[in-house]
Design a protein around this motif. Structure first.
Motif, mmCIF file in Angstrom:
data_model
loop_
_atom_site.group_PDB
_atom_site.id
_atom_site.type_symbol
_atom_site.label_atom_id
_atom_site.label_comp_id
_atom_site.label_asym_id
_atom_site.label_seq_id
_atom_site.Cartn_x
_atom_site.Cartn_y
_atom_site.Cartn_z
ATOM 1 N N THR A 76 -10.499 -1.512 7.764
ATOM 2 C CA THR A 76 -9.177 -1.246 8.335
ATOM 3 C C THR A 76 -8.590 -2.490 8.971
ATOM 4 O O THR A 76 -9.277 -3.227 9.688
ATOM 5 C CB THR A 76 -9.254 -0.191 9.464
ATOM 6 N N PRO A 125 -6.562 -3.580 4.251
ATOM 7 C CA PRO A 125 -5.214 -3.040 4.053
ATOM 8 C C PRO A 125 -4.586 -2.542 5.355
ATOM 9 O O PRO A 125 -5.275 -2.150 6.292
ATOM 10 C CB PRO A 125 -5.451 -1.869 3.097
ATOM 11 N N ALA A 166 -1.714 0.251 7.094
ATOM 12 C CA ALA A 166 -1.284 1.628 6.845
ATOM 13 C C ALA A 166 -0.174 1.621 5.794
ATOM 14 O O ALA A 166 0.522 0.623 5.629
ATOM 15 C CB ALA A 166 -0.747 2.231 8.139
ATOM 16 N N MET A 167 -0.004 2.732 5.089
ATOM 17 C CA MET A 167 1.085 2.828 4.115
ATOM 18 C C MET A 167 2.427 2.626 4.837
ATOM 19 O O MET A 167 2.574 3.012 5.990
ATOM 20 C CB MET A 167 1.043 4.199 3.432
ATOM 21 N N GLU A 179 -4.348 3.319 9.243
ATOM 22 C CA GLU A 179 -5.218 2.393 8.512
ATOM 23 C C GLU A 179 -6.476 3.101 8.011
ATOM 24 O O GLU A 179 -7.039 2.730 6.985
ATOM 25 C CB GLU A 179 -5.582 1.203 9.405
ATOM 26 N N SER A 234 -5.629 4.526 4.749
ATOM 27 C CA SER A 234 -5.489 3.475 3.730
ATOM 28 C C SER A 234 -6.829 2.993 3.180
ATOM 29 O O SER A 234 -6.968 2.808 1.976
ATOM 30 C CB SER A 234 -4.760 2.263 4.316
ATOM 31 N N ILE A 251 -1.270 1.579 -4.531
ATOM 32 C CA ILE A 251 -2.679 1.440 -4.114
ATOM 33 C C ILE A 251 -3.553 1.229 -5.360
ATOM 34 O O ILE A 251 -4.479 0.415 -5.354
ATOM 35 C CB ILE A 251 -3.120 2.669 -3.294
ATOM 36 N N MET A 306 0.842 -1.212 0.000
ATOM 37 C CA MET A 306 0.000 0.000 0.000
ATOM 38 C C MET A 306 0.873 1.258 0.000
ATOM 39 O O MET A 306 0.394 2.354 0.295
ATOM 40 C CB MET A 306 -0.877 0.020 1.269
#
Ligand code: ADP
Ligand code: ASP
Ligand code: MG
Length: 424
Positions: free
Chosen positions: A138, A40, A42-43, A78, A81, A19, A13
């Protein structure tokens, strides 16, 4: 048509372009006729960045009130995301909607920073799926009974995904990550590591609990308890590869022992740098020592891992144990302020620079001499073993951290894991 849960980790991500690739891959699965729930993380780097900010404003050891706020902060990674992924899916022409843990809701206990999922209400998600939407939930977070946001511990999005898959009776949970499956050891440490087509649930449980970060331990526990078909695979294959090929790629966690697995005595090597060792020195050797020391640590909700009590001399003994590095300061304070004075010990020592290296394999059940091969290999490399612990399918040693990579590579070679794939 099947209900499938996809989980994408932080690296997968990691940028708007990645993404969009995730969205294209998810759209491919949905267009093939499946119902998709996507979880997903968090980045990449985001959770560390958020927790870093928290440390800057309050550098002290977090107490319970502070831990609640850490979760409030960390959970936002999250939330960003899921919104981004739902937007990217919409840009791909898919109907998609995102939810945070508290919106689903994913209910957890109140152990902030390492909460456990207690229940998931899937009614809302099911209604969206029935309406033809992809649902993006999340990872990593939930809500406790007081309405506070909680997080599930580092790497916890794996557990969110498997728990959602279990709660919804999904046909499969696919964990997309930055490696193309589960390897005999971390391929970043041993380039000769081999990917396994399958790994037994028991072995995966040990590998995860002993430090292989590819899956969070609780996700494997959930998969075992609810028999969730679980596969680890790469998010870096071209998004438009053939879906059947993709569905067979990576590593499947299996619940039945088969003959092929029996052949491998040691199937993997795990390691963990994130532990610290404490030794309480000169403890009066009376009944109840272990309880007095470890009971106090457990009461502080700190997990103790390896434990060794030494032979006593002149009525006193030394007692060593390891804990997660994150609890180093709390355990130091606890020993200094309460345990050592209370039990009349002489002092304690603390060593944050240790590591634990473990060999794992179902075949160890029926083969003698595996542990001695491990000890011989380490001796030949001149590596001193500080602590040893064994169970039916694993042997772990605690070593000076500086020897970790050397030990893992030597053991990987000694147990024939460097050899070309011939077991699968
Ligand atoms: P994600 O962000 O997708 O959750 P993680 O970083 O949590 O990814 O987990 C994937 C990483 O796990 C890999 O990049 C690899 O370095 C590490 N890893 C550790 N042990 C293993 C193993 N036995 N097999 C594969 N990967 C492993
Ligand atoms: N973002 C969280 C972490 O970095 C959860 C996860 O990635 O699984 O630990
Ligand atoms: Mg992870």
């Amino acid at each position: 048509m099947a209900l499938i849960v996809h989980k994408y980790g932080g690296t997968s991500m990691g940028s708007p372009e990645r993404i969009r690739n995730v969205a294209r891959r998810v759209a491919k699965w949905a267009r093939a006729g499946h119902q998709l729930v996507v979880v997903p993380s968090a980045m990449s780097g985001e959770t560390n960045r958020l927790l870093g900010l928290a440390r800057e404003v309050n550098p002290g050891t977090p107490d319970a009130a502070a831990m609640r706020e850490l979760d409030m902060i960390a959970a936002t990674g999250e939330q960003v995301s899921v919104g981004l992924l739902a937007l990217a899916l919409q840009a791909e022409g898919m109907a998609a909607i995102s939810y945070t843990g508290w919106q689903v809701p994913v209910k957890t206990d109140s152990s902030y920073t390492k909460a456990r999922i207690e229940s998931i209400d899937d009614a809302r998600v099911r209604a969206d799926l029935a309406a033809g939407r992809v649902v993006v939930i999340t990872g990593f977070q939930g809500i406790d009974e007081t309405g506070s946001i909680t997080t599930l511990g580092r790497g916890g999005s794996d557990t969110s995904a498997v728990a959602v898959a279990a709660a919804m009776g999904a046909a499969e949970c696919l964990i997309y990550t930055d490696v193309d499956g589960v390897y005999t050891t971390d391929p970043r440490v041993v380039p000769e590591a081999r990917r396994m087509n399958t790994i037994s649930f028991e072995e995966m449980l040990e590998m995860a609990s002993l430090g292989s970060k590819v899956l969070q331990i609780r996700s494997v526990e959930f998969a075992g308890k609810y028999r969730v078909p679980l596969r680890v695979l790469s998010s870096f294959t071209p998004w438009d590869i053939n879906i059947d090929e993709e569905a067979r790629s990576g590593t499947l966690i299996t619940f039945e022992e088969d003959e092929k697995m029996e052949q491998a005595v040691v199937s993997g090597i795990a390691f963990n740098r994130d532990e610290a060792k404490f030794t309480v020195v000169g403890v009066p050797d009376t009944p109840g020592i272990a309880y007095k020391i470890l009971g106090a640590v457990a009461d502080a909700n700190i997990d103790v891992d390896v434990i060794v009590q030494n032979v006593s001399h002149d009525g006193r003994t030394d007692f060593s144990f390891t804990v997660p590095s994150g609890d180093f300061q709390r355990v130091s304070d606890l020993l200094k302020d309460t345990v050592v004075p209370k039990i009349g010990a002489l002092q304690f020592t603390a060593d944050p620079r240790i590591c634990k290296v473990s060999i794992v394999g179902i075949g160890m059940k029926s083969h003698a001499g595996v542990a001695s091969t491990m000890f011989r290999t380490l001796a030949e490399e001149g590596i001193n073993i500080q602590m040893i612990t064994t169970s039916e399918i694993k042997t772990s040693v605690v070593l000076d951290e500086k020897y970790m990579e050397l030990a893992v590579r030597a053991l990987h070679r000694a147990f024939g894991l460097d050899a070309p794939a011939n077991l699968v």
